[in-house]
Design a protein around this motif. Sequence first.
Motif, mmCIF file in Angstrom:
data_model
loop_
_atom_site.group_PDB
_atom_site.id
_atom_site.type_symbol
_atom_site.label_atom_id
_atom_site.label_comp_id
_atom_site.label_asym_id
_atom_site.label_seq_id
_atom_site.Cartn_x
_atom_site.Cartn_y
_atom_site.Cartn_z
ATOM 1 N N SER A 286 0.820 -1.236 0.008
ATOM 2 C CA SER A 286 -0.133 -0.181 -0.045
ATOM 3 C C SER A 286 0.801 1.281 -0.002
ATOM 4 O O SER A 286 0.711 2.215 -0.509
ATOM 5 C CB SER A 286 -0.915 -0.023 1.317
ATOM 6 O OG SER A 286 -1.421 1.274 1.390
ATOM 7 N N ALA A 287 1.877 1.150 0.834
ATOM 8 C CA ALA A 287 2.791 2.344 0.838
ATOM 9 C C ALA A 287 3.352 2.667 -0.310
ATOM 10 O O ALA A 287 3.641 3.957 -0.621
ATOM 11 C CB ALA A 287 3.448 2.188 2.256
ATOM 12 N N PHE B 49 1.705 11.047 2.501
ATOM 13 C CA PHE B 49 1.192 10.558 1.284
ATOM 14 C C PHE B 49 1.790 9.064 1.027
ATOM 15 O O PHE B 49 1.370 8.068 0.647
ATOM 16 C CB PHE B 49 1.341 11.305 0.176
ATOM 17 C CG PHE B 49 0.802 10.789 -1.288
ATOM 18 C CD1 PHE B 49 -0.499 10.844 -1.543
ATOM 19 C CD2 PHE B 49 1.604 10.221 -2.039
ATOM 20 C CE1 PHE B 49 -1.002 10.395 -2.740
ATOM 21 C CE2 PHE B 49 1.182 9.599 -3.244
ATOM 22 C CZ PHE B 49 0.077 9.685 -3.480
ATOM 23 N N SER B 50 3.197 9.154 1.251
ATOM 24 C CA SER B 50 3.983 7.811 0.951
ATOM 25 C C SER B 50 3.683 6.612 1.753
ATOM 26 O O SER B 50 3.513 5.335 1.506
ATOM 27 C CB SER B 50 5.541 8.196 1.006
ATOM 28 O OG SER B 50 6.131 7.009 0.547
ATOM 29 N N SER C 221 -5.477 -1.512 -1.899
ATOM 30 C CA SER C 221 -5.544 -0.971 -0.489
ATOM 31 C C SER C 221 -6.719 -0.015 -0.232
ATOM 32 O O SER C 221 -7.191 -0.101 0.795
ATOM 33 C CB SER C 221 -4.206 -0.816 0.208
ATOM 34 O OG SER C 221 -3.888 0.684 -0.415
ATOM 35 N N LEU C 222 -6.685 0.861 -1.038
ATOM 36 C CA LEU C 222 -7.620 2.012 -1.012
ATOM 37 C C LEU C 222 -9.132 1.424 -1.088
ATOM 38 O O LEU C 222 -9.884 1.786 -0.302
ATOM 39 C CB LEU C 222 -7.499 2.957 -1.924
ATOM 40 C CG LEU C 222 -6.072 3.874 -1.857
ATOM 41 C CD1 LEU C 222 -5.708 4.601 -3.251
ATOM 42 C CD2 LEU C 222 -6.196 4.993 -0.896
ATOM 43 N N SER D 81 -1.141 -0.338 -4.130
ATOM 44 C CA SER D 81 -1.859 0.822 -3.587
ATOM 45 C C SER D 81 -3.313 0.889 -3.812
ATOM 46 O O SER D 81 -3.948 1.411 -3.135
ATOM 47 C CB SER D 81 -0.932 1.977 -3.970
ATOM 48 O OG SER D 81 0.415 1.865 -3.536
ATOM 49 N N TYR E 67 -6.687 7.138 -9.508
ATOM 50 C CA TYR E 67 -5.369 6.268 -9.267
ATOM 51 C C TYR E 67 -5.814 5.126 -10.458
ATOM 52 O O TYR E 67 -4.681 4.674 -11.158
ATOM 53 C CB TYR E 67 -5.264 5.510 -8.054
ATOM 54 C CG TYR E 67 -3.854 5.604 -7.391
ATOM 55 C CD1 TYR E 67 -3.256 6.378 -6.795
ATOM 56 C CD2 TYR E 67 -3.227 4.084 -7.820
ATOM 57 C CE1 TYR E 67 -2.025 6.107 -6.246
ATOM 58 C CE2 TYR E 67 -1.838 4.068 -7.321
ATOM 59 C CZ TYR E 67 -1.236 5.195 -6.470
ATOM 60 O OH TYR E 67 -0.044 4.708 -6.055
ATOM 61 N N GLY F 265 4.160 3.170 -3.652
ATOM 62 C CA GLY F 265 3.226 2.992 -5.048
ATOM 63 C C GLY F 265 3.779 4.108 -5.872
ATOM 64 O O GLY F 265 4.858 4.381 -5.822
HETATM 65 N N1 PFF Z 1 1.378 5.487 -0.651
HETATM 66 C C1 PFF Z 1 1.089 5.640 -2.164
HETATM 67 C C2 PFF Z 1 2.050 6.228 -3.001
HETATM 68 O O1 PFF Z 1 3.166 6.564 -2.259
HETATM 69 O O2 PFF Z 1 2.108 6.147 -4.157
HETATM 70 C C3 PFF Z 1 -0.127 6.211 -2.387
HETATM 71 C C4 PFF Z 1 -1.344 5.912 -1.711
HETATM 72 C C5 PFF Z 1 -1.837 4.471 -1.434
HETATM 73 C C6 PFF Z 1 -1.805 6.640 -0.602
HETATM 74 C C7 PFF Z 1 -2.627 3.976 -0.578
HETATM 75 C C8 PFF Z 1 -2.976 6.099 0.412
HETATM 76 C C9 PFF Z 1 -3.295 4.810 0.187
HETATM 77 F F1 PFF Z 1 -4.039 4.680 1.001
#
Ligand code: PFF
Length: 502
Positions: A20-21, A229-230, A336-337, A333, A101, A23
Motif C-alpha cells: 500500500s505504501a 502520502f507515501s 488497498s484504498l 496501493s 489512481y 506506490g
Molecule cells: N502511498 C502511495 C504512494 O506513495 O503512491 C499512495 C497511497 C496508496 C496513498 C494508498 C494512500 C493509500 F491509502
Amino acid sequence: MGKRQRWDSRTIFIFAAIGSAAGLGNAWRFPYQAATNGGGAFLIPYFIALITAGIPLLILEFSVGHKFQAGAPTAFGKIKKGWETLGWWAILVSFVIVTYYAVIMAWVFNYLWHSLTLAWGDLPTDFFFNEVLSITSGPGVLGGFRIPVLIGLIIAWAAIYWTVRDGVKSVGKVVKWTVPLPIIMLGILVIRGLTLPGSIEGISYYLNPDFSKLLDIKVWAAAYGQIFFSLSVSFGVMVAYASYLPKKSDITNNAIITALANCGISFLAGFAVFGTLGYMAFQKGAAVADVAGSGGLGLAFCVYPEAINMLPFGSVIFALVFFIMLLTLGIDSAFSLVEGVVVGLSDKWGWKKKKVTRLTILVGFVISLLYATKGGLYWLDIVDHYVNDFGIIGVALFEVILVGWIYKTKKLREHVNPISDIKLGSWYDVFIKFITPLVLGVILIWNIIQEIIDVINGNLYEGYPLWAILIGGWLVAALLIVLSILLRKTKTDYQLKEDIKE
Ligand code: PFF
C-alpha cells in the motif's frame, strides 16, 4: 457478520502494508521532491518527518485497527461517539483517490502495450497528450472517451476486483508478487541507470546538498506531505489492514519495518530515475535540470520514455521493466484504498463483504469514467491537488488530536507495549500530542492562506478557470464533509446490535 478474517502470516501483513505504501509516489514523487527541495539536504527534513510523524502515525493506525478490530469509522466512533465522521472522511478521501489512481493504472496498461513497439517514437510528450489521451482544450470540454484508455480502465478495475474479492485471503496471495516484483525491477533499473555515461551528473542533481533550503518552510511542508502520502497514513487503509491482525501481533516493529522499506524504495527510485536522466542530459549535451521535467505523470509518460529511446540497447526490455514496475507498484496501493473503503462500510452495516466490494467497485468505476474522457486529465489534476493539500493533512491532524487528546496516547501505549518487541516510551506522547499536531496545523493553515491569496490574486492552480477549481476542489471537499456526516448519522441495525453487545 461471521468471524473476522485474518492475515495468513505476519509477513503477508507486512507485505500488504508495504504494498500500500510503496506506490507511484515512490517512483515519481520522492526523487523530484528531493532534487528540487535541497537534494541531499532534503533527507534531513524527510527523516525528521519520518521519525516525528510518519512512524508514530503508522503505529497509531496499526494499533487503533488492531485494538478495535474495525475499519477507521467504527474504530474512531468507538473512541468517541461523533468521531466516526473523521473515519468516513478518511475513507471518502481514499475513495476519491482510487477513482483517479485507477485511470493512471489504465494509462500504464496502455504503455505496456506501446512498449512492445516503442510506439511513442521521437516525441513522447506529443504521443502522451495527443495520441494516448487525445487531450481537449480545457476542463470544460470532456470530449468523449478514449477507447484504449477505457479498455485499460476496465482491466484496472477488474484486477482490483480480482484481488480484493476474497478480502485478505486474495490480497495476501497477490501481494506476494506485487511487492517483490517492483523491487526487482527497480534494482534492474538502478543498475542500468548507474552504468550509463553521465549518470553521475544525474545523481549529483538528485543528491547534491543545498543546506540553505532547510530555512524554507515549503521544504519542510513538502517533507511532511511526502511522508504522509507515501506511508498511506491518514487514509483509513492502515487501520483496516491492521484490523485483520490476530490478537497477539507485534505493532511497533511492523510499523518500523513498513516505513523503512517504503522509504528505502523511494530513495532507490531516485538512483534509477536520475541515473538515467543524467545519461539523457549527457546525450543531449544539456543540463540535467533542463531534461528532468517536474516529476509525476510527465516523468512516467514523457521524460522516461524519451530516455528509454536513447538507451544503447534493449530499449523494449527496459520500457517493459519500467512499466511493469509502475504497474506492480501502483496496483497494490490502488486495491488497498478499495479495501479500506470496503472494511469501513461492511463494519458499519454488517453487510457481506463480497456485496460491499462489488458495490464499491461499481460506483468507483462509474466515477472514474470522468477521468477516462479526453478532458479527464484536467479533472484528475485538480482533484488530486486539493485532496492532497487539504484532505489528507486535515485527516491526519484530527486523527492525532483524537488519539493524543481524547483517547490518550498512554492507553494506546498500554495496548501496544505488551505485544510489541519495541516498547513505546513517553516520548511517543510528545510526538502524537504536540509535535505532529503542531506541524500539521502549521502546514494546513499555511496551505489555506496560500490558497486564499492565490484565489484573490487570480493566481489559480495551474491557471485553471475558477469554476473548475470550485467544482473539482471546493465542491468535492464540501461533498466529502456532508457525506461523512450523513454516513455517521445513519444508525444501522447491525451497529445498534454491536453497541448493545458492548
Ligand atoms: N502511498 C502511495 C504512494 O506513495 O503512491 C499512495 C497511497 C496508496 C496513498 C494508498 C494512500 C493509500 F491509502
